[in-house]
Design an enzyme around this catalytic site. Structure first.
Site, PDB file in Angstrom:
ATOM      1  N   HIS A 168       0.854  -1.198   0.000  1.00 15.00           N
ATOM      2  CA  HIS A 168       0.000   0.000   0.000  1.00 15.00           C
ATOM      3  C   HIS A 168       0.892   1.251   0.000  1.00 15.00           C
ATOM      4  O   HIS A 168       0.940   2.010   0.975  1.00 15.00           O
ATOM      5  CB  HIS A 168      -0.883  -0.055   1.250  1.00 15.00           C
ATOM      6  CG  HIS A 168      -2.012   0.917   1.309  1.00 15.00           C
ATOM      7  ND1 HIS A 168      -1.870   2.258   1.040  1.00 15.00           N
ATOM      8  CD2 HIS A 168      -3.321   0.729   1.632  1.00 15.00           C
ATOM      9  CE1 HIS A 168      -3.041   2.851   1.204  1.00 15.00           C
ATOM     10  NE2 HIS A 168      -3.935   1.947   1.556  1.00 15.00           N
ATOM     11  N   GLU A 271      -1.018   1.193  -5.209  1.00 19.34           N
ATOM     12  CA  GLU A 271      -0.883   0.008  -4.365  1.00 19.34           C
ATOM     13  C   GLU A 271      -0.829  -1.229  -5.255  1.00 19.34           C
ATOM     14  O   GLU A 271      -1.869  -1.684  -5.747  1.00 19.34           O
ATOM     15  CB  GLU A 271      -2.066  -0.037  -3.398  1.00 19.34           C
ATOM     16  CG  GLU A 271      -2.221   1.280  -2.635  1.00 19.34           C
ATOM     17  CD  GLU A 271      -3.602   1.486  -2.019  1.00 19.34           C
ATOM     18  OE1 GLU A 271      -4.206   0.494  -1.581  1.00 19.34           O
ATOM     19  OE2 GLU A 271      -4.081   2.639  -1.981  1.00 19.34           O
TER      20      GLU A 271
HETATM   21  O1  LIG Z   1      -7.308   4.123   6.457  1.00 16.82           O
HETATM   22  P1  LIG Z   1      -6.772   2.844   5.868  1.00 16.82           P
HETATM   23  O2  LIG Z   1      -7.383   1.594   6.475  1.00 16.82           O
HETATM   24  O3  LIG Z   1      -5.260   2.807   5.930  1.00 16.82           O
HETATM   25  O4  LIG Z   1      -7.165   2.828   4.348  1.00 16.82           O
HETATM   26  C1  LIG Z   1      -6.794   3.876   3.537  1.00 16.82           C
HETATM   27  C2  LIG Z   1      -7.314   3.681   2.118  1.00 16.82           C
HETATM   28  O5  LIG Z   1      -6.717   2.550   1.563  1.00 16.82           O
HETATM   29  C3  LIG Z   1      -6.995   2.382   0.170  1.00 16.82           C
HETATM   30  O6  LIG Z   1      -6.347   1.245  -0.249  1.00 16.82           O
HETATM   31  C4  LIG Z   1      -8.467   2.219  -0.038  1.00 16.82           C
HETATM   32  O7  LIG Z   1      -8.718   2.030  -1.417  1.00 16.82           O
HETATM   33  C5  LIG Z   1      -9.202   3.409   0.540  1.00 16.82           C
HETATM   34  O8  LIG Z   1     -10.591   3.226   0.396  1.00 16.82           O
HETATM   35  C6  LIG Z   1      -8.832   3.593   1.997  1.00 16.82           C
HETATM   36  O9  LIG Z   1      -9.440   4.732   2.517  1.00 16.82           O
END
Ligand SMILES: O=P(O)(O)OC[C@H]1O[C@@H](O)[C@H](O)[C@@H](O)[C@@H]1O
Length: 301
Positions: A168, A271
């Site tokens: 990510h 990601e």
């Molecule tokens: O706040 P988190 O759990 O780290 O996620 C952040 C983002 O991660 C992304 O991968 C998603 O597509 C989003 O929808 C999400 O808001």
């Protein structure tokens, strides 16, 4: 000859390693085996880390490269085979189970050619809540003028193991309004902000509002074109044919944890993933590796 140096430091509640090789500097936390930041001395950061990041146990750090495994996103949006491995899909957290847990540092190799750190997480010896399956994860991080990340999954059990996953990565950009992503032309994508409709990318991807898309059939090479910073970040991947492109824009930015309300123009998540029809099912004993190499080039190239 490039100089290398690795030092262990504490950032509030987290144990981290600061890694230098030549002009490059990486910060990695043991929790989640998460790369927190990456920069080269002569330019703005390549990997973005929130100014409001919290270095707290049991809580993901906003920014860097969190590892999402053994599922990506909401478990209930995953294929049934991935959901079926969890005892209670309705109560499962987003982005899997390993981003908030301590991984084991297996070793550090530091030399003239670069610095390499290897982390592991074994679910047979460190069981995951509501996910009673045996697998070993390895995360290899190498800095050698470029940053190389490889997430290796090994099914230690006797049954097939369907997983979704992602690196990510939060990239630092000059201004989201001015950057484009190259390489997605012709790819199918799922527009998660409009009922998960399927669409097709035409030309470069540019940004003019909240973006949360799952691209499918993605190629091995993508790049971020950033004219204001006069650079192109190159992303070369293997073992992945899907990618999530995300920027929260104005409203969602206000709801995110560890995220300044005005920080959204300076970041972009790309990601590299195995999601939806790109999930991987590992047969008993089988391995899979999802890898990403990244570096920047001045725009004249
Ligand atoms: O706040 P988190 O759990 O780290 O996620 C952040 C983002 O991660 C992304 O991968 C998603 O597509 C989003 O929808 C999400 O808001």
């Amino acid at each position: 000859m490039a100089k290398s140096h690795v030092e262990r430091i504490e950032r509030d509640e987290l144990t981290c390693w600061r890694v230098r090789y030549g002009t490059g500097e990486l910060l990695i936390s043991q929790q989640g085996a998460q790369i927190l930041s990456y920069r080269e001395d002569d330019q703005p950061p390549l990997i973005w880390l929130s100014e409001q990041a919290a270095y707290a146990r049991g809580q993901g750090v906003r920014g860097g490269v969190p590892v999402c495994w053994p599922w990506f996103g909401s478990l209930q949006r995953n294929p049934q085979a991935v959901q079926a491995l969890h005892d209670d899909p309705a109560a499962a957290p987003a982005h899997g189970l390993v981003r908030n847990l301590d991984w084991q540092l297996l070793g550090i190799e530091s030399g003239d050619a670069g610095v390499h750190l290897e982390f592991a997480y074994n679910t047979a010896t460190q069981p995951l809540p509501h996910w009673p399956h045996a697998a070993e994860l390895r995360l290899s991080i190498r800095l050698d003028g470029r940053l190389h990340i490889a997430l290796h999954s090994h099914n230690l059990g006797a049954s097939p193991l369907p997983i979704s996953q992602a690196l990510h990565s939060y990239f630092a950009v000059s201004d989201i309004h001015q950057v484009s992503v190259e390489g997605l032309h012709g790819c199918r994508y799922i527009e998660t902000l409009e009922d998960w409709q399927q669409r097709q990318q035409d030309g470069l991807l540019q940004f003019s509002g909240e973006t949360d898309r799952i691209y499918l059939d993605t190629p091995a090479q993508l790049s971020i074109l950033d004219p204001a910073w006069q650079r192109r970040i190159r992303l070369h991947s293997s073992g992945s044919n899907s990618a999530v492109l995300w920027n929260p824009w104005t409203d969602k930015a206000q709801r995110l944890s560890q995220f300044a309300a005005d920080a959204w123009p300076g970041m972009l998540c790309i990601e590299h993933a195995n999601v939806l029809d790109d999930i991987r099912t590992l047969a008993a004993g089988e391995h899979h590796q999802l890898a990403l190499s990244l570096w920047s080039e001045p725009l004249s190239n």
